[in-house]
Design an enzyme around this catalytic site. Structure first.
Site, PDB file in Angstrom:
ATOM      1  N   SER A 115       0.815  -1.204   0.000  1.00 34.61           N
ATOM      2  CA  SER A 115       0.000   0.000   0.000  1.00 34.61           C
ATOM      3  C   SER A 115       0.853   1.262   0.000  1.00 34.61           C
ATOM      4  CB  SER A 115      -0.905   0.001   1.238  1.00 34.61           C
ATOM      5  OG  SER A 115      -1.589   1.230   1.387  1.00 34.61           O
ATOM      6  N   GLN A 135       0.364  -0.444  -4.720  1.00 32.22           N
ATOM      7  CA  GLN A 135      -0.929   0.240  -4.741  1.00 32.22           C
ATOM      8  C   GLN A 135      -0.726   1.726  -4.534  1.00 32.22           C
ATOM      9  OE1 GLN A 135      -2.301   1.627  -1.668  1.00 32.22           O
ATOM     10  NE2 GLN A 135      -4.053   2.517  -2.744  1.00 32.22           N
ATOM     11  N   TYR A 137      -2.472   5.547  -3.990  1.00 32.78           N
ATOM     12  CA  TYR A 137      -3.517   6.546  -3.792  1.00 32.78           C
ATOM     13  C   TYR A 137      -3.059   7.824  -4.494  1.00 32.78           C
ATOM     14  CZ  TYR A 137      -5.880   3.800  -0.162  1.00 32.78           C
ATOM     15  OH  TYR A 137      -6.561   2.835   0.515  1.00 32.78           O
ATOM     16  N   THR A 163      -5.972   2.879  -6.708  1.00 27.56           N
ATOM     17  CA  THR A 163      -7.261   2.812  -6.022  1.00 27.56           C
ATOM     18  C   THR A 163      -8.075   4.038  -6.401  1.00 27.56           C
ATOM     19  OG1 THR A 163      -6.397   1.519  -4.179  1.00 27.56           O
ATOM     20  CG2 THR A 163      -8.392   2.785  -3.775  1.00 27.56           C
ATOM     21  N   ARG A 172     -16.025   5.900   9.074  1.00 26.36           N
ATOM     22  CA  ARG A 172     -15.973   4.601   9.761  1.00 26.36           C
ATOM     23  C   ARG A 172     -16.241   4.822  11.246  1.00 26.36           C
ATOM     24  NH1 ARG A 172     -10.580   2.893   6.238  1.00 26.36           N
ATOM     25  NH2 ARG A 172     -11.617   3.320   4.230  1.00 26.36           N
ATOM     26  N   LYS A 249      -8.456  -0.347  -8.970  1.00 30.23           N
ATOM     27  CA  LYS A 249      -9.184  -1.020  -7.888  1.00 30.23           C
ATOM     28  C   LYS A 249     -10.290  -0.106  -7.372  1.00 30.23           C
ATOM     29  CE  LYS A 249      -8.510  -3.057  -3.283  1.00 30.23           C
ATOM     30  NZ  LYS A 249      -9.210  -2.059  -2.439  1.00 30.23           N
ATOM     31  N   HIS A 273     -14.157  -1.746  -1.597  1.00 32.83           N
ATOM     32  CA  HIS A 273     -13.184  -1.440  -0.545  1.00 32.83           C
ATOM     33  C   HIS A 273     -13.516  -2.189   0.739  1.00 32.83           C
ATOM     34  CE1 HIS A 273      -9.809   1.526  -0.353  1.00 32.83           C
ATOM     35  NE2 HIS A 273      -9.835   1.185   0.922  1.00 32.83           N
ATOM     36  N   ARG A 276     -15.733  -0.383   3.223  1.00 32.42           N
ATOM     37  CA  ARG A 276     -15.138   0.692   4.022  1.00 32.42           C
ATOM     38  C   ARG A 276     -15.286   2.074   3.386  1.00 32.42           C
ATOM     39  NH1 ARG A 276     -11.541  -1.381   7.930  1.00 32.42           N
ATOM     40  NH2 ARG A 276      -9.846   0.111   7.688  1.00 32.42           N
ATOM     41  N   ASP A 304     -12.634  -8.376  -5.366  1.00 28.34           N
ATOM     42  CA  ASP A 304     -12.170  -8.044  -4.028  1.00 28.34           C
ATOM     43  C   ASP A 304     -13.388  -7.757  -3.153  1.00 28.34           C
ATOM     44  OD1 ASP A 304     -10.100  -6.827  -2.040  1.00 28.34           O
ATOM     45  OD2 ASP A 304     -11.513  -5.184  -2.361  1.00 28.34           O
ATOM     46  N   GLY A 306     -14.740  -9.335   0.784  1.00 33.66           N
ATOM     47  CA  GLY A 306     -15.514 -10.405   1.399  1.00 33.66           C
ATOM     48  C   GLY A 306     -15.019 -11.808   1.162  1.00 33.66           C
ATOM     49  N   ARG A 308     -13.432 -15.065   1.812  1.00 33.21           N
ATOM     50  CA  ARG A 308     -13.036 -15.699   3.063  1.00 33.21           C
ATOM     51  C   ARG A 308     -12.811 -17.202   2.939  1.00 33.21           C
ATOM     52  NH1 ARG A 308     -12.524 -11.133   3.631  1.00 33.21           N
ATOM     53  NH2 ARG A 308     -13.404  -9.712   5.189  1.00 33.21           N
ATOM     54  N   GLY A 327      -7.820  -9.370   1.631  1.00 29.97           N
ATOM     55  CA  GLY A 327      -7.247  -8.287   2.413  1.00 29.97           C
ATOM     56  C   GLY A 327      -7.156  -8.577   3.894  1.00 29.97           C
ATOM     57  N   ARG A 328      -8.283  -8.632   4.569  1.00 30.78           N
ATOM     58  CA  ARG A 328      -8.257  -8.811   6.016  1.00 30.78           C
ATOM     59  C   ARG A 328      -7.671 -10.150   6.458  1.00 30.78           C
ATOM     60  NH1 ARG A 328     -13.255  -5.975   5.172  1.00 30.78           N
ATOM     61  NH2 ARG A 328     -13.463  -4.052   6.397  1.00 30.78           N
TER      62      ARG A 328
END
Length: 382
Positions: A115, A135, A137, A163, A172, A249, A273, A276, A304, A306, A308, A327-328
């Protein structure tokens, strides 16, 4: 202190087990920073529900004695159709941060995306030896953004991922309520002239100070750094600047995907995202088929948000994607066990994907693209 009811990393049999192991060791505000979404977290929850509504129609009487999970992404070989998504500030969850996660991705044979907000310098990440994507920004100073790309190229990055869904950070509420700030030892080292070690001595940035208003310190800091004037002309400037493969992205609308292909983009990442940014945005997997149809093979399409399970990778392929970003989950593994934990996450995903591939009657990744899917009701838990 670890929750005695939480599974240990050694006992983890799926990514949800690793998530629980990570939650047991992370401070509550960091846990919320990682897990949370924007607004009422409608899209965050909908991503998972939408994936669970995609049912696969398996084929039978096919020789699956050898199931090959290897394929290519952006023309480079990968051991499975997965890349590690860009996640900011990974030293929040483990002292080695992105460096340990990159080594885990290398061991798994998949790309790691560093990132703009990485807490480890890009040169150290690429030195780990795996395939690294950078990545980006888009910053208020476009020249500075292009300098970051130049630095990533010089360091050996193999692709650039712009992104496009963050004119500013989504609201958030978990971070707002926690008045979340970064600890002094964690910062976006690429946005300063300092190394990760000397940055602390330079004094805190706005991301490290308690915000005065109804925002998190990280949201305030990124609002100061990111440009809300990112347009297609910016994409054209970046395409002209770099010869590396370029991914966008954050694409959900088919019209935007078509425009990206016309601009010479090599891949679009269908993403909200991870829930988010815009709360109420369409779940990524629901947007995927229309994007695939619209680009009609002119560029690759990745999913991308969700993902899992290995079954989710197969679902994405069946709907026309070339692969997925996660990601997570690698961050959970990093928190629970450092490099070994991140490796375990990718090993579990690989095991589950191979299992799903074979049980669906597919001997290779290409076959998965011919599977039919049907939409059904979301799984009811409890």
């Amino acid at each position: 202190m670890r929750d005695a009811a939480a599974p240990s990393l050694a006992d983890a049999r799926c990514l949800a087990d690793v998530e629980r192991a990570a939650a047991a060791v992370l401070p509550p505000d960091v846990r919320d920073f990682v897990a949370g979404g924007s607004g009422a977290e409608t899209t965050l929850d909908a991503n998972r529900a939408a994936l669970d509504r995609v049912f696969l129609v398996p084929r039978v009487l096919r020789d699956v004695s050898h199931c090959a999970t290897d394929t290519t992404l952006l023309g480079r070989p990968v051991r499975m159709p997965v890349a590690v998504a860009p996640v900011a500030y990974q030293r929040l969850v483990h002292p080695e941060g992105e460096l340990a996660a990159a080594r885990a991705a290398k061991a798994a044979g998949v790309p790691f995306t560093a990132s703009t907000l990485s807490s480890v310098p890009i040169e150290r990440i690429t030195a780990a030896g795996g395939t690294v994507w950078f990545q980006l920004y888009w910053l208020r100073e476009p020249g500075r953004a292009l300098d970051l790309v130049r630095g990533a190229e010089d360091a050996g990055a193999k692709a650039v991922m712009l992104t496009v869904d963050v004119p500013w950070m989504g609201r958030r509420l978990r971070d707002v309520r926690n008045r979340f700030t970064l600890p002094d030892h964690v910062r976006a080292v690429g946005l300063t002239a300092d190394t990760a070690d000397t940055a602390v001595a330079a004094g805190p940035t706005s991301a490290h100070r308690r915000p005065a208003g109804a925002a998190s310190a990280v949201a305030v800091h990124t609002a100061q750094a990111f440009s809300s004037a990112l347009t297609w002309s910016s994409v054209a400037a970046l395409r002209e600047r770099t010869r590396l493969p370029l991914l966008l992205k954050g694409v959900l609308a088919p019209e935007d995907a078509v425009r990206a292909a016309e601009c010479g983009v090599d891949a679009v990442v269908v993403s909200n995202h991870g829930g988010r940014q815009l709360d109420g945005a369409v779940p990524s997997v629901d947007a995927l088929p229309a994007v695939v149809s619209a680009v009609a093979g002119r560029c690759e399409v990745l999913l991308d948000s969700g993902v899992r399970r290995g079954t989710d990778v197969l679902r994405a392929l069946a709907l026309g994607a070339s692969g997925v970003l996660v990601g997570r989950p690698p961050l959970w593994g990093l928190a629970a066990g450092g490099e070994a934990g991140a490796r375990r996450v990718l090993e579990l995903l690989a095991e589950e994907f191979r299992d799903a591939l074979g049980l669906a009657g597919c001997a290779d990744v290409a076959s998965a693209g011919h599977l039919r899917t049907v939409r059904g009701p979301a799984r009811q838990d409890g």
